[in-house]
Write a protein that holds these residues in place. Structure first.
Motif, mmCIF file in Angstrom:
data_model
loop_
_atom_site.group_PDB
_atom_site.id
_atom_site.type_symbol
_atom_site.label_atom_id
_atom_site.label_comp_id
_atom_site.label_asym_id
_atom_site.label_seq_id
_atom_site.Cartn_x
_atom_site.Cartn_y
_atom_site.Cartn_z
ATOM 1 N N LYS A 41 0.858 -1.184 0.000
ATOM 2 C CA LYS A 41 0.000 0.000 0.000
ATOM 3 C C LYS A 41 0.894 1.233 0.000
ATOM 4 O O LYS A 41 1.489 1.590 1.020
ATOM 5 N N TYR A 46 -2.840 5.730 4.397
ATOM 6 C CA TYR A 46 -3.628 4.500 4.455
ATOM 7 C C TYR A 46 -4.240 4.359 5.844
ATOM 8 O O TYR A 46 -3.534 4.292 6.850
ATOM 9 N N ASP A 47 -5.557 4.346 5.908
ATOM 10 C CA ASP A 47 -6.243 4.350 7.211
ATOM 11 C C ASP A 47 -7.040 3.070 7.472
ATOM 12 O O ASP A 47 -7.898 3.042 8.346
ATOM 13 N N LYS A 48 -6.731 2.024 6.715
ATOM 14 C CA LYS A 48 -7.433 0.755 6.899
ATOM 15 C C LYS A 48 -6.492 -0.344 7.389
ATOM 16 O O LYS A 48 -6.767 -1.527 7.217
ATOM 17 N N LYS A 101 -4.725 -3.058 9.603
ATOM 18 C CA LYS A 101 -5.287 -4.012 10.555
ATOM 19 C C LYS A 101 -4.172 -4.672 11.341
ATOM 20 O O LYS A 101 -3.009 -4.665 10.915
ATOM 21 N N ASP A 141 -0.749 -6.283 9.790
ATOM 22 C CA ASP A 141 -0.134 -5.578 8.672
ATOM 23 C C ASP A 141 1.254 -5.086 9.085
ATOM 24 O O ASP A 141 1.531 -4.899 10.270
ATOM 25 N N SER A 150 -8.814 5.324 16.128
ATOM 26 C CA SER A 150 -9.270 6.293 15.136
ATOM 27 C C SER A 150 -8.148 7.198 14.642
ATOM 28 O O SER A 150 -8.177 7.670 13.505
ATOM 29 N N THR A 209 0.346 -5.576 3.318
ATOM 30 C CA THR A 209 -0.917 -6.175 3.769
ATOM 31 C C THR A 209 -0.976 -7.647 3.344
ATOM 32 O O THR A 209 -1.596 -7.982 2.344
#
Length: 342
Positions: free
Chosen positions: A98, A103-105, A107, A110, A139, A172
């Protein structure tokens, strides 16, 4: 509050993060550190062995993958290396890179890479200096575990802001495939689609040794034959070998499956009482009267438990062949947990 969903992917991510948490405090030069480097050197992904005195942040996350999932899965699903920029290059080829500071997803599980020369302006595409594994994300912050952290060179923790300075990008890994259980689930999903598309018919006495034979013949399958075809596809069983479960493993593939798995016999326990022992991808069998049934635990979503099964009316499902809720209360006679290949 959102429902907690337990899948093969979430279990795999939790496993590698738990291992990283256990490693916190390991210092360079300790016997635990040397063991990590020795683990990395069982693969030597860059050709040359890693030394005990070299910077080891990248070798650490690679060793973590090898220890958690075995050499073969680690080589297939992780960009193993002792060099951060080699890791990026490999991740790009694997389609798991990524290229985004923002990148804010991310998990748990990763990988995050850093560039200490990052100015904080625009997208950072410079050389990477350091790497860690994401423990969890809030958040506005990413909590990371890293090897070779700080002047003492140890496994430690860092908190960095989402879209913060120094972020080079993220790896990822495909955790839905990294475990054998994950591969069983993926194949189960494909098998469900094929069975419905090919208009397969349930028949408790179906005995075809492969899916193609069933398709070309009378299109008759059942819970045990479909489970066998899935195990054939992920190479747990040889082609033409089948199993079925009662209170033991039966069939022509029984000996092979017993060698490839751990078998648990709950005593007078219902499915709901053994959920803590189950992971998505496990096989479950039970007897009811003169009948037996073979299922694969698929996932849990809140209080709902989903199964892959080729039994009767479940063929009418359009997305997933899944068992009705009352199976949650059935007595379990056997749990078969396929072992992760070395």
């Amino acid at each position: 509050m959102s429902k907690k969903i337990i899948t093969a992917e979430s279990v795999a991510r939790a496993k590698i993060v738990a291992k990283a948490v256990d490693d916190i405090g390991i210092r360079q030069g300790s016997k635990e550190h040397k063991k990590l480097i020795d683990t990395f050197n069982t693969v030597k992904p860059d050709g040359a062995p890693m030394t005990y005195t070299a910077p080891w942040c990248d070798a650490y996350v690679s060793a973590l993958a090898i220890e958690t999932f075995g050499k073969e899965a680690a080589k297939e699903y992780f960009p193993l290396s002792y060099n951060c920029n080699t890791t990026i290059a490999k991740a790009k080829k694997m389609g798991i890179w990524k290229e985004s500071d923002a990148y804010d997803k991310a998990k748990p599980g990763d990988l995050i890479l850093y560039d200490w020369d990052d100015s904080g302006r625009g997208e950072n595409k410079n050389s990477a200096d350091h790497i860690g594994i994401v423990r969890y994300v809030t958040s506005d912050s990413i909590h990371v575990i890293e090897g070779n952290k700080g002047v003492t060179g140890q496994v430690g923790e860092r908190i960095i802001h989402v879209n913060g300075r120094y972020i080079r990008g993220f790896v990822t890994p495909k955790y839905d495939r990294v475990t054998i259980q994950g591969r069983i689930i993926r194949e189960a999903d494909e098998m469900a689609k094929k069975a419905i598309k090919d208009k397969m018919i349930y028949d408790g006495s179906a005995t075809h040794n492969t899916y193609n034979k069933a398709k070309k013949s009378d299109k008759r399958v059942n819970c045990a034959t479909l489970a066998s075809y899935i195990l054939q596809a992920v190479k747990v069983l040889p082609l033409n070998r089948r199993i079925w479960l009662s209170d033991k493993i039966n069939g022509s593939g029984a000996t092979t499956l017993r060698k490839r798995s751990t078998v648990i016999h709950p005593k007078n326990k219902r499915t709901k009482d053994v959920m803590h022992q189950l992971e998505p991808g496990d096989l479950v069998g039970y007897k009811f009267g003169k009948n037996v049934h073979t299922m694969i635990y698929h996932h849990k979503e809140g209080r709902k438990v989903y199964w892959f099964t080729g039994g009767g009316s479940d063929f009418k499902a359009k997305k997933l062949i899944r068992r009705r809720p009352f199976y949650y209360f059935k007595r379990v006679d056997i749990i078969v947990k396929v072992k992760q290949p070395d």
